[in-house]
Every structure is written in C-alpha cells, then in structure tokens.
Design a protein around this motif. Structure first.
Motif, PDB file in Angstrom:
ATOM      1  N   GLY A 245      12.721   2.767 -13.564  1.00  0.00           N
ATOM      2  CA  GLY A 245      14.025   3.131 -13.035  1.00  0.00           C
ATOM      3  C   GLY A 245      15.205   2.623 -13.897  1.00  0.00           C
ATOM      4  N   HIS A 420      10.337  13.658 -13.427  1.00  0.00           N
ATOM      5  CA  HIS A 420      10.982  13.204 -12.185  1.00  0.00           C
ATOM      6  C   HIS A 420      11.453  14.411 -11.382  1.00  0.00           C
ATOM      7  N   ALA A 500      10.094   8.009  -4.932  1.00  0.00           N
ATOM      8  CA  ALA A 500      11.177   7.047  -5.223  1.00  0.00           C
ATOM      9  C   ALA A 500      12.455   7.492  -4.521  1.00  0.00           C
TER      10      ALA A 500
HETATM   11  O1  AHR Z   1      15.243   6.487  -8.023  1.00  0.00           O
HETATM   12  C1  AHR Z   1      16.602   6.410  -8.297  1.00  0.00           C
HETATM   13  C2  AHR Z   1      16.923   6.665  -9.761  1.00  0.00           C
HETATM   14  O2  AHR Z   1      16.647   8.002 -10.081  1.00  0.00           O
HETATM   15  C3  AHR Z   1      16.117   5.899 -10.778  1.00  0.00           C
HETATM   16  O3  AHR Z   1      16.597   4.626 -11.007  1.00  0.00           O
HETATM   17  C4  AHR Z   1      16.227   6.722 -12.006  1.00  0.00           C
HETATM   18  O4  AHR Z   1      15.142   6.579 -12.885  1.00  0.00           O
HETATM   19  C5  AHR Z   1      16.379   8.131 -11.471  1.00  0.00           C
HETATM   20  O5  AHR Z   1      17.426   8.787 -12.067  1.00  0.00           O
END
Ligand code: AHR
Length: 648
Positions: A245, A420, A500
């Motif tokens: 992150g 992501h 996340a």
């Molecule tokens: O999960 C929140 C943020 O999202 C993380 O820190 C980053 O890697 C992504 O942009």
C-alpha cells in the motif's frame, strides 16, 4: 438477525420446473487446473487507524508526545478542587535522540486525597474489561529526588470511578522505565475511560513514553488486539501482503516505511508521518509484522520500497538507487537469514532467532503512478540483485493486469504482476464472467493484491464516500463474491488475492477510505457482509478447479473439489432481486451423497452490519437433501450460496 425463509429455498421437487430452469453445469471429469494453495490472503497498512488505534493493542494515543510538535494532543491535566498542574511539551528534555521531546508536568499544588497530574484519552477511549490485567510501562524522571509515589490508574472520564490502579513508588532524577500491572475487578465493560498518572505532592516530572497494553494475542509483549486477530485468523489467510500500500511508499522518500527504523525497543522508534494524514508510532514495526504472520500461520508477501513515493519523487536507477536495493536485501536477510548473518543476528537480538518463510517479494506499490517512466529500470535493478542473492524468490511487479499491457515492465520478466481492482458492484458483475478467462497461461502469475467492490456511485477515493458507513452493505458483498468466483475459476494463474483495506476504526475522524472489511471502536469489532463472504470462500476451497458453465441465468459462480476427500464446493451468486431457480448439473461423478449443506448469505441490498448490529447479515447453514447429479436449487434474491457436496 436475517429474516429467513430458508426452507423455501431448498430443493424444489417438480420435474417440469427442473426442465424449464436455467442450468449451472459443473464438469467434474475435466478439472481445468489446480487451485493455488495460497489464493486467499490479507492486505493491510496504516490507514483508517488500522494499526495505531486498531490492530496494534497499544491503548495510549500519542504515547511519546511526537504526534504534534505544538501541543500534547490527547493528553489533559488532572486537577482537583485543591490541586493544580500544568503540562507542556519539553524538547529540551527528550528521552533520547529518537524520541525528541517529553511532557513536562508541573504540579503546583497537590496533597493526599487531592492529587494532580495528567491523563490520556486513548484512541477514542480506553477500553475497560472486567477481570483483566493491563500492563503499563512508563519512562519518567523528576526534577528533584523524593517524588513519589505516582498513581497509575484507569479511571472513568470524570475521574469518579477507578477501574484499576497501581503505583510507581519513587521517581528518580534520571530517566527510568517502570512497569505497573493493573487489574480490573467485576466492572461493566466500557470505553468511556482514561488513563491517569497522578501525584499527591507538588513538584515537576517529565514523561518520556507512556504505554498501556491489554492482554494481547498469544500474550506477545507489544502485541496485537485479540478480537481483531481472531477475526483475521478466522479468514484462514495464507499470506499477508505487508507493509502496504501507499504506507510503503510514503508521501516522500523520507516518510517511506523505513523498516530499519521500526525494529528494536519501542523507545528507540521515532515513528513517522504516514501518507494517510496521521503519524505512525511504528509500534507495529517490521518484526511485529512477521510475528503477526506467524501467529496467523500465514506467509509474508514482502513489499520493499522501490524508489518511488506518492508525491511524485523517484530515485534514478543506478548508483542513486543502490542503497535502497541494499536495504531491500538486508530486509530479506532479516526475514530469512540464519543467525550467522548480519540481519538474521539482528532479528535474533530483537527476540526471534528462527527465520521466517518467504517466497514472494513485491517491488514497490502501484508504480504505474510514476509518470517519469522510471519503474522498468528500477524494477530491473531490484530484480537482478534479488535474483542474484535469492534465486528462489519470486518477484512481483506492481504494474498489473489492470493496467494496459504496453505499460508493464519489459526489460525483465516479473514472476508475478499485481493488479488492483476497486470497482463498483455493476462493474464487477459485468467483468467477472470473463475475467482472466483468456489470459495467456504462460504469462507471469497474477496477484490481485488489492480489490473491493463499492456499492455507491462514487469510488472510495471520492470525498463523498466519507458520508457513508465505513463498511459495505450486502450489495457490495455480491460484487465481491462474483469477483472472487472469477478469481477462483482462474486460480491456476491467479495465485493470490486480497481485499483492501482490511481495517477501519469507525470513530468519527479515524477513517480515510471506505469500504473496509472489518470495523471496530476501542472495545468492539464486527465483520461486514463482505467479511463473511470472504470467510465463506476462503474456508471452503478444494485443490482442483472444476469448470462451470451457467446458461440462461444471471447466476455467477465457481466450483472446486478436494481431491483427497472428494468434497465439492460450489459457490453461487444471485445478484437479482427475485428468487432464481437453477438446475445444478454435475457431470462426471460416479455418485453423490444424498445429503449436503447449503450456506447462505442473503438479505436486502442495503442490509449491513455495524458496531451496534454486528450480526445482521451472517451466513446461515442448512442441510441439503436428495442431492443427485441433477437437482434444482432456488436461490433467494441477492444471495451468496455455498453448496458442499460429497462425491464418491
Ligand atoms: O487500499 C487503499 C490504497 O489504494 C492503497 O494504499 C493503495 O495501494 C491503493 O491505491
């Protein structure tokens, strides 16, 4: 609780109904690959008070007075009608060269029965549990000898009730560390408490670091909060992507996660400004990350700082980058090296002689943000150094399958690429049926290292999301479930995945991002519907991928089989707003036990869990009867179902 009409959702016996129903076919005779044994894992970072004020069990906020250089925030004076004190930061009297200020407490007036001193408000309250032992550790010195005793206590906000108390008998004129054990009796749980340090005599004392811990997971000193650890362990994670992150990168090179500054005694940790608007104590430091993995029986997926920080600074590949590459090699040695190596010996000195397992090293985080185009060369320099010393390690590039192919690393072939996916429910519903289906199986392995479905019309980084509940509702869990089903169907190539962010302190002002998987305040915690969905997926997965083909239905899903036991796990998602009858057809099994189980998460789209209603949406298991190689199944609206069947 969910209003359940589960009985209605079981098997429907009408043959005519069966013939008319759409089908969901599972081909058990032709597994399409092996499920990655490390598919389900976790990703966290210091965001939303995930560590300080979250998983890291420290109860004192601003324990070393470093949070604000102008004022001792989160601390207040304790005064009585006949006592008085003032407090101020005192950089002229630091504890050491890492903790560069202290708190001076001047007591002008105090006497027996009329004490004065200072109190800490904790992270939105100090939690008090009945019959519980708390450990305080306090660095303190006095201006003159003869100061003491100091009373150390957990008290109600107005000071009227004392929940637990202990004493430091005598405070010397040099810095000393005192440990005090505090035990509560039969008290009602509350988080409306504060931590007080008082004296009943006038004089001056300085506090250098004030720490208070409740019982921790596995009783580790400087450890982790038990309820949150239980929730994480219940997900059976196989890995922890750490330490971020954005938290890895920092806003600037100087505020990156500089792992060497996060090890050793806590009074030697300066802490640092995180990228999410608040300072980290680094109490949950590099060794604590590794022990956390160990306690979950999970492996670290180690992300190393790769020379790019969020505000745009990058380090040029070549000699400028060399010290950062060396730092990463040292970091790997700290994790894996024997005690005969420099950094393995350091780890032993820090209290953990045994090395930790490590297979994956991620180089940076989201380096597609680096518009200078320097990542390819930076990646290559890290890749070459890591492979030269640790050829067995797999390297992960942070430009993943979510980014255009022509932007990815070219000068080296990463072993893994990290994509992501923060997407709306609608996006996930649309993309999941085909996700990764046609990817070249000879390409690098895939890690979906951050993903989450948001149910609102604006994404997590939009300020308007701050108005919404911190954790997502059932509708979001539907989006999560179809994406997880897609990843499981393709888990011959998608080796790892993790939601996340994982953690959010739900108090006003504590969060920077939503949705988040697990919410908590100082004393309670809860899982979102997405949490229970992930738990249902991660705890019920075989080792063989069974191809599925849904026809004439909006139901999405996946199937796997445990090759040792023959158990088949079918995961189905009905995103629709009405019941969906589907014919389950299992091809290629000799026979099936007539009894199985169906576990269902369902409700209205906006149903959710919260601190006050933690179990509104949870999985409910029922017995499935008359299972055959073809049987009709009725899924409730907005539902996620796990069918567990025994094949022979
Ligand atoms: O999960 C929140 C943020 O999202 C993380 O820190 C980053 O890697 C992504 O942009």
């Amino acid at each position: 609780m969910i209003k359940h009409t589960t009985l209605m959702f079981g098997l429907v016996a009408l043959a005519s109904h069966l013939n008319a129903a759409p089908t969901f076919t599972i081909d058990a005779s032709h597994p399409s690959g092996n499920v990655s044994p490390i598919l389900y894992g976790l990703m966290t970072e210091e965001i939303n008070h995930g560590y300080d004020g979250g998983l890291y069990a420290e109860l004192v906020q601003n324990r070393a007075f470093m949070d604000d250089t102008n004022a001792p925030v989160h601390w207040s004076v304790v005064n009585g009608p006949e006592s008085g004190a003032t407090i101020a930061l005192d950089p002229a009297n630091p504890l050491n060269d890492r903790l560069t200020t202290s708190l001076r407490v001047n007591i002008s007036n105090a006497a027996k029965g009329s004490p004065a001193g200072v109190a800490n408000e904790g992270y939105w309250g100090i939690p008090v549990q009945p019959r519980t032992t708390y450990h305080a550790a306090i660095w303190v010195k006095a201006a003159a000898s003869g100061m003491g005793p100091m009373t150390v206590s957990i008290v109600s906000e107005d000071g009227g009730a004392v929940y637990a108390a202990g004493k430091i008998p005598q405070i010397g004129t040099n810095w000393n560390r005192f440990e005090v054990t505090l035990k509560t009796g039969k008290v009602a749980p509350t988080d409306s408490a504060k931590f007080a340090l008082t004296l009943d005599q006038p004089g001056t004392v300085w506090l250098g670091l004030v720490s208070l811990f409740p019982p921790t997971w596995n009783n580790r000193p400087n450890g982790l909060r038990k309820d949150l650890m239980q929730m994480l362990v219940d997900l059976k994670p196989k890995f922890l992507r750490m330490p971020g992150g954005n938290y890895l990168e920092g806003d600037t090179v100087d505020t990156r996660f500089d792992w060497k500054k996060t090890i050793g005694p806590i009074e030697q940790r300066h802490g640092h400004q995180g990228p999410w608007g608040y300072r980290s104590t680094d109490g949950l430091g590099f060794l604590e990350f590794l022990e956390w993995c160990e306690d979950m029986k999970a492996e670290p997926v180690l992300a190393v700082y790769a020379g790019y920080s969020l505000k745009g600074a990058h380090i040029n590949a070549g000699p400028d980058l060399a010290p950062f590459v060396q730092d990463a090699l040292d970091e790997i040695e700290y994790v894996t090296g024997g005690t005969n190596t420099q950094w393995g010996a350091e780890r032993a000195k820090d209290g953990h002689p045994a090395p930790f397992p490590l297979h994956y090293v991620e180089i940076g985080n989201e380096d597609w943000f680096d518009k200078s185009g320097s990542y390819d060369a930076r990646f290559a320099q890290f890749y070459d150094a890591i492979k030269a010393k640790y050829p067995q390690l797999k390297t992960i590039s942070t430009i993943g399958d979510d980014q255009p192919a022509n932007t990815r690393v070219k000068s080296r072939k990463p072993d893994v690429i990290d994509g992501h996916y923060y997407r709306s429910v609608e996006d996930f519903l649309q993309m999941s049926p085909d996700y990764a289906k046609n990817y070249d199986r000879n390409s690098p392995e895939i890690f979906d290292g951050e993903w989450a479905s948001y149910e609102s019309s604006f994404p997590p980084w939009d300020d308007r999301s701050k108005q919404l509940a911190p954790t997502p509702d059932l509708r979001a869990a539907i989006g999560d479930a179809v994406f997880m089903a897609a990843m499981e169907r393709n888990s011959d190539l998608i080796k790892m995945q993790c939601y996340a962010p994982l953690l959010v302190n739900v108090n006003p002002g504590a969060r920077q991002w939503r949705p988040d998987l697990i919410g908590y305040n100082a004393i309670s915690s809860y899982g979102s519907p997405s949490y229970y969905t992930i738990q249902m997926f991660s705890r019920n997965v075989g080792d063989e991928i069974l191809p599925v083909s849904p026809s004439d239905t909006e139901i999405q899903g996946c199937a796997t089989r445990d090759s040792k036991t023959g158990e088949i796990f079918i995961k189905l998602v009905n995103p629709g707003v009405t019941n969906a009858v589907v014919k389950i057809e299992i091809k290629g099994v000799d026979s099936l036990a007539s009894k199985g189980t169906a576990t269902t998460i369902q409700g209205s789209p906006e149903d959710t869990n919260s601190i006050n209603h933690p179990r509104n949406v949870v999985p409910v298991a029922t017995t499935l009867r008359d299972v055959k190689s073809e049987f009709p199944y009725t899924m409730p609206p907005q539902s996620i179902v796990l069918l567990k069947l025994k094949s022979r």
